[in-house]
Write an enzyme that holds these catalytic residues in place. Sequence first.
Site, PDB file in Angstrom:
ATOM      1  N   GLU A 145     -16.720  -1.022 -20.654  1.00 28.89           N
ATOM      2  CA  GLU A 145     -16.946   0.229 -19.914  1.00 28.89           C
ATOM      3  C   GLU A 145     -16.365   0.110 -18.506  1.00 28.89           C
ATOM      4  OE1 GLU A 145     -21.075   1.401 -19.819  1.00 28.89           O
ATOM      5  OE2 GLU A 145     -20.583   3.339 -18.916  1.00 28.89           O
ATOM      6  N   ASN A 150     -21.956   9.758 -25.846  1.00 31.84           N
ATOM      7  CA  ASN A 150     -22.712   8.511 -25.701  1.00 31.84           C
ATOM      8  C   ASN A 150     -24.096   8.850 -25.180  1.00 31.84           C
ATOM      9  OD1 ASN A 150     -23.020   5.450 -25.048  1.00 31.84           O
ATOM     10  ND2 ASN A 150     -23.484   6.486 -23.108  1.00 31.84           N
ATOM     11  N   GLU A 151     -25.110   8.348 -25.840  1.00 31.41           N
ATOM     12  CA  GLU A 151     -26.497   8.571 -25.392  1.00 31.41           C
ATOM     13  C   GLU A 151     -26.666  10.025 -24.937  1.00 31.41           C
ATOM     14  OE1 GLU A 151     -27.890   5.414 -22.793  1.00 31.41           O
ATOM     15  OE2 GLU A 151     -27.568   3.937 -24.367  1.00 31.41           O
ATOM     16  N   TYR A 194     -31.204  -2.719 -26.546  1.00 28.53           N
ATOM     17  CA  TYR A 194     -31.030  -3.915 -25.727  1.00 28.53           C
ATOM     18  C   TYR A 194     -32.269  -4.794 -25.799  1.00 28.53           C
ATOM     19  CZ  TYR A 194     -26.893  -1.859 -23.536  1.00 28.53           C
ATOM     20  OH  TYR A 194     -25.641  -1.353 -23.299  1.00 28.53           O
ATOM     21  N   GLU A 222     -24.294  -0.692 -28.909  1.00 28.86           N
ATOM     22  CA  GLU A 222     -24.697  -1.323 -27.643  1.00 28.86           C
ATOM     23  C   GLU A 222     -25.877  -2.215 -27.948  1.00 28.86           C
ATOM     24  OE1 GLU A 222     -25.122   1.006 -24.053  1.00 28.86           O
ATOM     25  OE2 GLU A 222     -23.431   2.293 -24.626  1.00 28.86           O
ATOM     26  N   GLN A 234     -21.747  -6.380 -22.516  1.00 30.14           N
ATOM     27  CA  GLN A 234     -20.408  -5.854 -22.628  1.00 30.14           C
ATOM     28  C   GLN A 234     -19.432  -7.020 -22.582  1.00 30.14           C
ATOM     29  OE1 GLN A 234     -19.460  -2.560 -20.040  1.00 30.14           O
ATOM     30  NE2 GLN A 234     -21.377  -1.491 -20.461  1.00 30.14           N
TER      31      GLN A 234
HETATM   32  O1  AHR Z   1     -24.129  -0.755 -21.120  1.00 25.76           O
HETATM   33  C1  AHR Z   1     -24.617  -0.119 -19.978  1.00 25.76           C
HETATM   34  C2  AHR Z   1     -25.129   1.278 -20.267  1.00 25.76           C
HETATM   35  O2  AHR Z   1     -26.242   1.196 -21.102  1.00 25.76           O
HETATM   36  C3  AHR Z   1     -24.211   2.208 -20.989  1.00 25.76           C
HETATM   37  O3  AHR Z   1     -23.316   2.841 -20.138  1.00 25.76           O
HETATM   38  C4  AHR Z   1     -25.151   3.215 -21.580  1.00 25.76           C
HETATM   39  O4  AHR Z   1     -24.663   3.788 -22.755  1.00 25.76           O
HETATM   40  C5  AHR Z   1     -26.416   2.418 -21.797  1.00 25.76           C
HETATM   41  O5  AHR Z   1     -27.515   3.061 -21.314  1.00 25.76           O
END
Ligand code: AHR
Length: 534
Positions: free
Chosen positions: A55, A202-203, A283, A338, A387
């Site tokens: 990103e 995205n999201e 995450y 992610e 990432q």
């Molecule tokens: O990876 C960091 C961020 O986490 C990304 O931009 C977003 O999609 C997520 O909330």
Amino acid sequence: MSINPAFMRRLIVIFALATLVLTALAAPAQTVQLSVDTSKTGAKIDRNIFGQFAEHLGHGVYEGIWVGPDSKIPNTRGIRNDVVAALKAIKVPNVRWPGGCFADGYHWRDGIGSADKRVVRLNPDWGGVIEPNTFGTHEFMDFIDQIGSQAYVSVNVGSGTPHEAADWLEYMTAAQPTTLQKERAANGHPAPYKVSFLGVGNESWDCGGNMSPDYYLSHYKDYSHFVRNYNPAQEHGKDQMLQFAVGPGGDGQRWEEWTDTVMKGYQHHSWSWDLNGLSLHNYTVGDWVNKFPSTGFGETEYAKVLKITLEMDGLINRHSAIMDKYDPEKKIALVVDEWGGWYAPLPGSNPGFLVQQNSLRDAVLAALNLNIFARHADRVRGANIAQMINVLQAMILTDKEKMVLTPTYYVFKMYVPFQDATFVPVTFDAGKYVHGDVTLPRVDAIAAKDTNGKLWLAITNLDPNQSVDIDASLAGITAKSASGQILTAPKVDSINTFDAGNTVVPKAITAKVQGGKVTLNLAPKSVTVVSVEQ
Ligand code: AHR
């Protein structure tokens, strides 16, 4: 007689440490029996579960990938040579770009044309810094080409339009002399680019536009229909571009509704729109306000983080079950695009840059997640760790001309043979590793046959104190030898630094093979991958 309290405390600590050391030394290695029946194979482990995410965030792209053609750092057309060489070695199957949250504010025209005329903006999502747009479509595609990967492009739904996204795809993929094709050619690339995966937003439930699932679904349908790939090489067959919808961001009713809405929508889809994958973001965080540190932690944080990591399995189960209702044939992939450990920013770093270190704990975390994805290979056919460079759970850290490979990088390297391998079920009694109120399986293991039919085992010993003897019986083959690599380090928080880059690196390991049984001694807190010769 009075005893000095400080002396007493020291005595207690020494006693506790001595007990721990003696227990670890005295305790015999636990034995785990593992049975692998190579005649019972499962789904293909899609190589795209080893995908990466780059990103425009902190030093992920700028400095991590892009240094510019005039940099003293060795580069090819502005892209770092050291980073390219390292990424080639882990056979990155795809790179998701340009975000993340950044994608829903990204306007592709800002990043094409001569470098000195690029539109300079701010990056409000990530630190409010200058976004020079010197890394745009052509630079991304060049990077993908240099590392031998595929493009996973996320288009802007939040602040863009289907029209803008459709133009971008035409610009990238048209072969015929349309105005956009000619513009691309004038910018240096007459041949069409390949776009393998299209992320529609995205999201969108949060930074991508705060949409409700229904509202998103109607946007998705428009994008799916109008944003076309014109590359003749991708028109039909296996190279066809796959379209992914935004999916859930966790567990609970809100997310189940999201999955349900999109999947129900798909059930009634017509010729004019399609869906090939549903994204899932998850995450390893714990508390979003008081995040775990990425360095200087002990066994308690190690155990807690791994416990949270293992929740990925239940999350996939629950969302897959909803998908099964509408798609029992599992045509639509769940794409965990992610994932990874998200810790507190390193002291002194820009908090908007998501800078963290990467320890042996992250190697174990990565292996556990990859094993979970492999076990769900029939549904999970894509994943992107967050990432790739300098951001969150990165493969690579850079500091100007310096580069260091992280423990996570080595896990991805060791797991290369699992790319497109066929899953082979393994049964074992994992045992328990207990620390405080955390109970975890002591070991985790997967097996697969690679594209040449060779058997591979990946075994993680989660226990940071005890080694484990693995006794593997392999039905269906007569093992002659087995060898591979083990990744471990002195401490759970051991890291590689720019000055000491070899603290957590894989070492060779050889198994004992007798009567077709493979026996391996796995060090505490380790990840091992071996292949079996027959
Ligand atoms: O990876 C960091 C961020 O986490 C990304 O931009 C977003 O999609 C997520 O909330």
